[in-house]
Write a protein that holds these residues in place. Sequence first.
Motif, PDB file in Angstrom:
ATOM      1  N   MET A  20      43.329  36.169  46.558  1.00 50.18           N
ATOM      2  CA  MET A  20      42.738  36.333  45.233  1.00 50.18           C
ATOM      3  C   MET A  20      43.239  35.512  43.931  1.00 50.18           C
ATOM      4  O   MET A  20      44.359  35.527  43.771  1.00 50.18           O
ATOM      5  N   LEU A  21      42.621  35.371  43.252  1.00 47.26           N
ATOM      6  CA  LEU A  21      42.537  34.141  42.377  1.00 47.26           C
ATOM      7  C   LEU A  21      41.998  34.660  41.114  1.00 47.26           C
ATOM      8  O   LEU A  21      40.485  35.215  40.715  1.00 47.26           O
ATOM      9  N   PRO A  22      42.579  34.302  39.258  1.00 47.94           N
ATOM     10  CA  PRO A  22      41.789  34.610  38.451  1.00 47.94           C
ATOM     11  C   PRO A  22      40.357  33.814  38.370  1.00 47.94           C
ATOM     12  O   PRO A  22      40.059  32.884  38.983  1.00 47.94           O
ATOM     13  N   MET A  23      39.279  34.422  37.460  1.00 51.76           N
ATOM     14  CA  MET A  23      38.300  33.548  37.427  1.00 51.76           C
ATOM     15  C   MET A  23      38.592  32.678  37.254  1.00 51.76           C
ATOM     16  O   MET A  23      39.239  31.922  36.153  1.00 51.76           O
ATOM     17  N   GLN A  24      37.114  31.494  36.958  1.00 52.74           N
ATOM     18  CA  GLN A  24      37.405  30.507  36.750  1.00 52.74           C
ATOM     19  C   GLN A  24      36.271  30.125  35.948  1.00 52.74           C
ATOM     20  O   GLN A  24      36.029  30.336  35.452  1.00 52.74           O
ATOM     21  N   GLU A  41      39.780  37.667  41.225  1.00 53.98           N
ATOM     22  CA  GLU A  41      40.009  38.838  41.492  1.00 53.98           C
ATOM     23  C   GLU A  41      39.493  39.545  42.367  1.00 53.98           C
ATOM     24  O   GLU A  41      39.185  41.519  42.298  1.00 53.98           O
ATOM     25  N   GLY A  42      38.293  39.719  42.623  1.00 58.29           N
ATOM     26  CA  GLY A  42      36.819  39.999  43.401  1.00 58.29           C
ATOM     27  C   GLY A  42      36.040  40.573  42.769  1.00 58.29           C
ATOM     28  O   GLY A  42      34.785  41.668  43.550  1.00 58.29           O
ATOM     29  N   LYS A  43      36.286  40.741  41.427  1.00 54.71           N
ATOM     30  CA  LYS A  43      35.663  42.148  40.439  1.00 54.71           C
ATOM     31  C   LYS A  43      34.342  41.432  39.929  1.00 54.71           C
ATOM     32  O   LYS A  43      33.474  42.034  39.407  1.00 54.71           O
TER      33      LYS A  43
END
Length: 335
Positions: free
Chosen positions: A286-290, A211-213
């Motif tokens: 935006m995607l969750p952490m892989q 999510e860009g974090k």
Amino acid sequence: MRYFITGTAGFIGFHVARRLLEDGHEVLGFDGMTPYYSLRLKEARNAALAQFPGFRPVVGMLEDKPLLEKESAGFRPDVLIHLAAQAGVRYSLENPKAYLDSNLVGSWNVLEIARNQGVDHLMLASTSSVYGANPEVPFREADKADEPLTFYAASKKAMELMAHSYAHLYKVPTTAFRFFTVYGPWGRPDMALFKFVKAMIEDREIEIYGEGKMSRDFTYIDDLVDSIIDLSRIFPGEENRVAGIDTLSAQGPFRVVNIGGGQPSGLLDFVETIERIMGKPARRKMLPMQKGDVPRTFASPDLLVALTGRKPGTGLEEGVEAFVKWYLDHRHEVD
């Protein structure tokens, strides 16, 4: 001097070899030319190096010990810089055996070459991934690095440990350096900057994980090359021990050094920098952490500075601009 460099058709190996050739040294380049990414890009790098009379390329796999032995014996290197590896954190989830073959078996073959050839200095490329999800920042070389999150990271830590044993048993002067998110011209197509710029030119979405974090300690390629060449002249030994922070082993001539500037940037700041230079907004997905990703990397450059007197300092704006210019000039070679 004579440098035997593995991985000269790769991103970092190409830049290190080119700098040494420009400085008048001889380079024997060894590369498997594997299809992990575009062979056209690897061939273009090799062609650029072939313009120098001091360069001789060899195509072969690290697992081919007889070929390594034959080529190194004929060349008699002063310094061996081992940059070849199966790279990529995410790919290690799909094909771990490639990392076993290249990063463990192949690296052991390189250790044997260094031992048998009696090189003045063995230099090994490791990675910030060995720190895993270390909660302590900045990451210091003496921090515990025994909880890797991917097989890629595990293979690199294992390489460090194997090299330490050779430094102890056979007195091979060895420096292992841990890279922090290297980027720049001639970069790898599977890295974020390459993928983002290409997608934006083609008006496609860019995939932003976590999510860009997340944040990364980005290292511009020219700064990395400076550090590698600086360290190649500093043989690990008591005469250059750095009080308080050194990783110089008490058991042999072995040292681990971070190569990073110690100035991490947020992933969204990175994207915004690309947008400014490209002069257009990115279409963000935006995607969750892989699986296997870490939330941040953050190098302590203290040991590097103590040894060499400098650290990576190229700003993100300057580095990204240099990459974009290169990509626009070379799209026909790499796409």
